[in-house]
Design a protein around this motif. Structure first.
Motif, PDB file in Angstrom:
ATOM      1  N   GLN A  72       3.797  -1.252  -5.163  1.00 55.06           N
ATOM      2  CA  GLN A  72       3.075  -0.956  -3.927  1.00 55.06           C
ATOM      3  C   GLN A  72       2.759  -2.253  -3.172  1.00 55.06           C
ATOM      4  O   GLN A  72       2.944  -2.345  -1.960  1.00 55.06           O
ATOM      5  N   LEU A  73       2.319  -3.267  -3.909  1.00 53.76           N
ATOM      6  CA  LEU A  73       2.032  -4.571  -3.283  1.00 53.76           C
ATOM      7  C   LEU A  73       3.289  -5.145  -2.642  1.00 53.76           C
ATOM      8  O   LEU A  73       3.263  -5.627  -1.500  1.00 53.76           O
ATOM      9  N   TRP A  74       4.404  -5.105  -3.413  1.00 51.98           N
ATOM     10  CA  TRP A  74       5.643  -5.674  -2.887  1.00 51.98           C
ATOM     11  C   TRP A  74       6.086  -4.929  -1.625  1.00 51.98           C
ATOM     12  O   TRP A  74       6.491  -5.533  -0.634  1.00 51.98           O
ATOM     13  N   ARG A  75       6.009  -3.592  -1.691  1.00 54.71           N
ATOM     14  CA  ARG A  75       6.435  -2.765  -0.569  1.00 54.71           C
ATOM     15  C   ARG A  75       5.614  -3.089   0.670  1.00 54.71           C
ATOM     16  O   ARG A  75       6.148  -3.245   1.755  1.00 54.71           O
ATOM     17  N   GLU A 125       7.419  -4.574   3.886  1.00 54.04           N
ATOM     18  CA  GLU A 125       7.534  -3.753   5.092  1.00 54.04           C
ATOM     19  C   GLU A 125       7.020  -4.497   6.310  1.00 54.04           C
ATOM     20  O   GLU A 125       7.576  -4.404   7.391  1.00 54.04           O
ATOM     21  N   LYS A 126       5.951  -5.285   6.108  1.00 54.98           N
ATOM     22  CA  LYS A 126       5.393  -5.994   7.259  1.00 54.98           C
ATOM     23  C   LYS A 126       6.142  -7.282   7.568  1.00 54.98           C
ATOM     24  O   LYS A 126       6.187  -7.716   8.713  1.00 54.98           O
ATOM     25  N   LEU A 127       6.691  -7.934   6.544  1.00 48.73           N
ATOM     26  CA  LEU A 127       7.246  -9.271   6.753  1.00 48.73           C
ATOM     27  C   LEU A 127       8.760  -9.350   6.653  1.00 48.73           C
ATOM     28  O   LEU A 127       9.360 -10.325   7.091  1.00 48.73           O
ATOM     29  N   ILE A 187      -2.288  -9.562   0.708  1.00 50.28           N
ATOM     30  CA  ILE A 187      -1.188  -8.630   0.962  1.00 50.28           C
ATOM     31  C   ILE A 187      -1.701  -7.341   1.599  1.00 50.28           C
ATOM     32  O   ILE A 187      -1.068  -6.779   2.496  1.00 50.28           O
ATOM     33  N   LEU A 188      -2.872  -6.869   1.153  1.00 53.02           N
ATOM     34  CA  LEU A 188      -3.350  -5.559   1.620  1.00 53.02           C
ATOM     35  C   LEU A 188      -4.030  -5.616   2.985  1.00 53.02           C
ATOM     36  O   LEU A 188      -4.056  -4.623   3.705  1.00 53.02           O
ATOM     37  N   GLY A 240      -4.221 -14.241   6.668  1.00 53.18           N
ATOM     38  CA  GLY A 240      -3.473 -15.440   7.011  1.00 53.18           C
ATOM     39  C   GLY A 240      -2.000 -15.329   6.639  1.00 53.18           C
ATOM     40  O   GLY A 240      -1.133 -15.919   7.292  1.00 53.18           O
ATOM     41  N   LEU A 241      -1.720 -14.566   5.603  1.00 57.58           N
ATOM     42  CA  LEU A 241      -0.327 -14.382   5.174  1.00 57.58           C
ATOM     43  C   LEU A 241       0.521 -13.805   6.300  1.00 57.58           C
ATOM     44  O   LEU A 241       1.626 -14.282   6.575  1.00 57.58           O
ATOM     45  N   TYR A 242      -0.010 -12.770   6.946  1.00 57.34           N
ATOM     46  CA  TYR A 242       0.768 -12.107   8.008  1.00 57.34           C
ATOM     47  C   TYR A 242       0.831 -12.945   9.266  1.00 57.34           C
ATOM     48  O   TYR A 242       1.832 -12.945   9.971  1.00 57.34           O
ATOM     49  N   GLU A 243      -0.213 -13.707   9.511  1.00 54.19           N
ATOM     50  CA  GLU A 243      -0.187 -14.606  10.655  1.00 54.19           C
ATOM     51  C   GLU A 243       0.875 -15.679  10.452  1.00 54.19           C
ATOM     52  O   GLU A 243       1.532 -16.113  11.390  1.00 54.19           O
TER      53      GLU A 243
END
Lengths: 682, 85
Positions: free
Chosen positions: A213-216, A220-222, A163-164, A169-172
């Motif tokens: 914070q992790l969820w945000r 925010e990105k996804l 996440i951070l 790979g998550l964001y990809e």
């Protein structure tokens, strides 16, 4: 040559299908010959499914599963993926033990690539424990709901880094849903013996903030919906009975954490109540640690499929696929005995009699479901008057006629009745759950109307609640006012239908309704219902684009987007929020991304009301035209000519049936409706 | 006590999804393709279910250790199934 009063019966025997000649002779049914039919493989397979579902003892169960698995494998080997998929889906029940679930999971992997699932989603699984078996089981449970997920499974234990790290790979993968598969062992700060209440309060606050914070960051990105596990309690208490009261009790802190999650998780986070799963199974059984020590599995293996089923039910609910209606048989389902034979005084219901109390308890459960938005229907083989009399006259009845949105008691076969109920309520057959004490009836319905969910029931009425409850049919990711008033809406509808039948013309009927429509942008109060409609509307839905609450929130924050909700009321009551529009301003055009409407309010003039509003917006913004698209699905043929009927001109189409339309603003004038309008400007 | 070998064979055939798989007392983990740590867990769980027994944490590890073969598994199952009576 058949004698008089003879008939032929198609019967399914263990070895195949037979056509028997029968007649009634001196009060007996006599067979006088028959013939063996060629066996369609899906009938045999269907029998194998029914034998497995109906097998009650564990010995029978394993044999029945072996036979079923062999049957499915044969069907797959013959290249018949459609029938094997149907059989496999029906065999997937939440009570599957680990080994059976593994077997079915292996088979599903040969079938899934060959069949087209009705729904797709992109799901990321970020685990702090071993997620490989859970992932397989989630895919299996989703397959049963006709959802084919594309899955990204992060490596073991790196959920925070995924996440951070913006390059992970998550964001990809760009998931629509992110399942954060954590457990109580991931609580950052466990209490020390010397901690006082204030220190523990500070821990809980800090813990909540770090998860927020992790969820945000992910959201925010996804723009995704997050499914976050809460913290299950381990099956020991160092303070024994004092665990919840002593300031440094671990159980006390975990309970406070769970409360904090429940109260403070944002709308884009769904808290998955693993603590409940563990309590339901029994903490000691769930938390038995051998397989955690060996393989970092999150719970004892026998509960892992139920765990997966629970997660899958949240995914399905997020996609609007939770069931909507509970259809109830009456005799020996809502009361003990047969009303037609036993009469009001003879049926067993309520006080003074244990079995009667079991039925009453079931009714209380069903009533609670209806109060929170599940629609109830009755489907019974009875004289209508006899059946209704129990609801109106029996003092121990918890359910009353007011609770039932569609009451069908007759001598017609139940398969036909179920279709009638679906049609009357204007919902799909796959939104129905049918509860009947009669195993033969259940089996017939599962085969004749496979879209309807039919849970197995035990012979003991005291087991009815769990028989329904464990399937998570009515999973909820949100409950709003619309849900709480759903049965009232259906009642109002019945009154409207009567008014329509007695009106002399359509215009007279519409005028007589005295309708008020309110058009306003989506806001915090209407967000839940809006997202519900977006994910559940199938018929009056031009493009069937599904969005999460995260997606809609993003549109609210973007000035290029116009969002609209339309609520409709009339003299029979409030219809609630019944239409959603999402439109994007492009260079010279207002592009209608989403136009959907509840089928309850077809042809009342809401379509015109919306058109007037959109044209007004486009005119004010100096845009040239409105643009709309129709993407055909199996369910939305209703709106194929929607834009044509509103005066749009077709500007494009393709061979799939997709059409694109435009309505020029120049020269357009507002059209008349019988709806008095209240508009709130942005 | 019945010979556990036929039932054990069936468990292996299901877990490894191979209806032709044949195991003997001499078979070890190296001899069976796909016998990794994940399938080992599936095997343990399936065996526990089939025979109504429970392996201790150390026993689960030992079954994977060097020198262990199906023969030792059969002995262990027989011993436990007897004890369960």
């Amino acid at each position: 040559m058949l004698p008089d009063h003879a008939f032929r019966v198609l019967t399914l025997g263990g070895a195949g299908v037979y056509l028997l000649n029968l007649c009634v002779w001196r009060g007996h049914v006599v067979a006088f010959g028959g013939e063996r039919c060629s066996v369609p493989s899906d009938v045999q397979l269907s029998n194998a499914v029914e034998a497995y579902l109906g097998a009650s003892t564990s010995g029978n169960h394993r044999e029945a599963l072996k036979t079923l698995v062999a049957g499915i494998k044969e069907t797959v080997a013959a290249g018949d993926f459609t029938n094997s998929a149907v059989a496999l889906r029906r065999a997937i029940v939440p009570t599957l033990d680990y080994t059976s679930a593994q077997t079915l999971s292996r088979i599903s992997k040969t079938i899934r690539p060959q069949v087209k699932s009705a729904h797709k989603t992109r799901l990321a699984i970020l685990g702090s424990f071993t997620t490989s078996q859970l992932r397989d089981f989630i895919e299996l449970a989703l397959f049963a709901s006709e959802i084919e997920p594309e899955i990204y499974e992060a490596d073991f234990g790196v959920f925070r880094q995924e996440i951070l790290d913006p390059g992970s790979g998550l964001y990809e993968f760009q998931p629509q849903l992110v399942f954060v598969a954590t457990s109580w062992r991931d609580a950052a700060q466990l209490p020390q013996l010397t901690d006082d209440r204030d220190t523990v309060d500070a821990h809980v606050r800090a813990e909540l903030e770090s998860w927020q914070q992790l969820w945000r960051t992910a959201h925010e990105k996804l723009g995704c919906q997050i499914i976050q596990n809460n913290f299950e309690c381990p099956p020991w208490r160092t303070f024994s009975n004092l665990e919840m009261r002593h300031p440094s009790g671990l159980g006390r802190q975990l309970a406070m954490m769970n409360q904090a999650f429940a109260e403070h998780a944002p709308p884009y986070v769904t808290i998955h109540d693993v603590d409940y799963l563990s309590a339901y199974a029994g903490r000691a059984a769930w938390g038995e640690e051998r397989f955690f020590h060996h393989a970092k599995m999150p719970c004892a293996p026998e509960y892992l499929f139920d765990y997966a089923h629970s997660v899958a039910s949240l995914v399905a609910a997020q996609l609007g696929l939770a069931k909507k209606c509970l259809v109830l048989d009456l005799d020996n389902t809502l009361w003990g005995g047969v009303i037609g034979d036993d009469g009001l005084g003879g049926i067993r219901l309520g006080q003074g009699e244990a079995e009667g109390e079991a039925f009453q308890s079931f009714q209380r459960y069903v009533k609670a479901l209806r109060l929170r938005g599940v629609i109830l229907a009755v489907c019974s083989k009875n004289e209508d008057a006899n059946a209704r009399e129990v609801f109106t006259k029996h003092t121990e009845m918890v359910l009353r006629l007011d609770d039932i949105s569609c009451f069908v008691a007759n001598w017609t076969d139940k398969a036909a009745n179920l279709r009638t109920i679906a049609e009357t309520l204007n919902i799909g057959l796959n939104s129905l759950v049918f509860v009947d004490d009669n195993p033969a009836e259940r089996s017939i319905i599962r085969q004749l109307v496979p879209e309807v969910a039919v849970p197995e029931l035990p012979t003991d009425a005291a087991g009815y609640i769990q028989a329904v409850e464990r399937h998570r049919y009515f999973q909820a990711v949100s409950i709003g006012n619309e849900d709480l008033k759903r049965t009232e809406y259906y009642r109002g509808n019945a009154l409207r239908q009567q008014a329509e039948e007695s009106a002399s013309s359509v215009d007279d009927f519409l005028k007589s309704l005295e309708m008020f429509g309110t058009i306003r942008p989506v806001d915090d109060g209407s967000l839940e219902r809006t997202v519900q409609l977006i994910n559940r509307s199938n018929q009056f839905n031009l493009r069937t684009k599904r969005y999460s609450s995260a997606d809609v929130l993003a549109m609210l924050g973007n000035s290029d987007w116009i969002t609209r909700t339309i609520s409709l009321a009339d003299r029979f009551g409030d219809n609630g929020l019944i239409s959603v529009i999402l439109a994007k301003m492009e260079t010279d055009v207002l592009d209608i991304d989403t136009w959907l409407m509840s089928c309850r309010v077809l042809k009342r003039g809401v379509e015109t009301l919306v058109l007037n509003d959109l044209c007004e917006i486009a005119r004010k913004k100096g845009l040239r035209a409105l643009r709309g698209e129709y993407i055909p699905t199996a369910k939305n043929g209703l709106v194929r000519d929607h834009y044509q009927n509103l005066g749009f001109v077709q500007i494009d189409h393709d061979s799939d049936g997709r059409t694109v339309w435009e309505l020029p603003i120049a020269g357009w004038t507002p059209q008349k409706t019988f709806i008095q309008q209240r508009t709130t400007d942005e | 006590m019945n010979d556990p070998r036929p039932d054990l064979q069936e468990v292996f055939r299901d877990v490894f999804d191979d209806s032709e798989l044949t195991i003997t007392d001499a078979t070890t983990a190296e001899d069976v393709p796909g016998w990794d740590s994940l399938t080992h867990i599936n095997l343990i769980i399936a065996i526990e279910r089939k025979f109504g027994i429970k392996f201790a944490t150390a026993e689960i590890s030992n079954l994977k250790a060097d020198g262990q073969n199906i023969g030792s598994l059969v002995s262990l199952i027989s011993k436990k199934a007897q004890g369960a009576r």
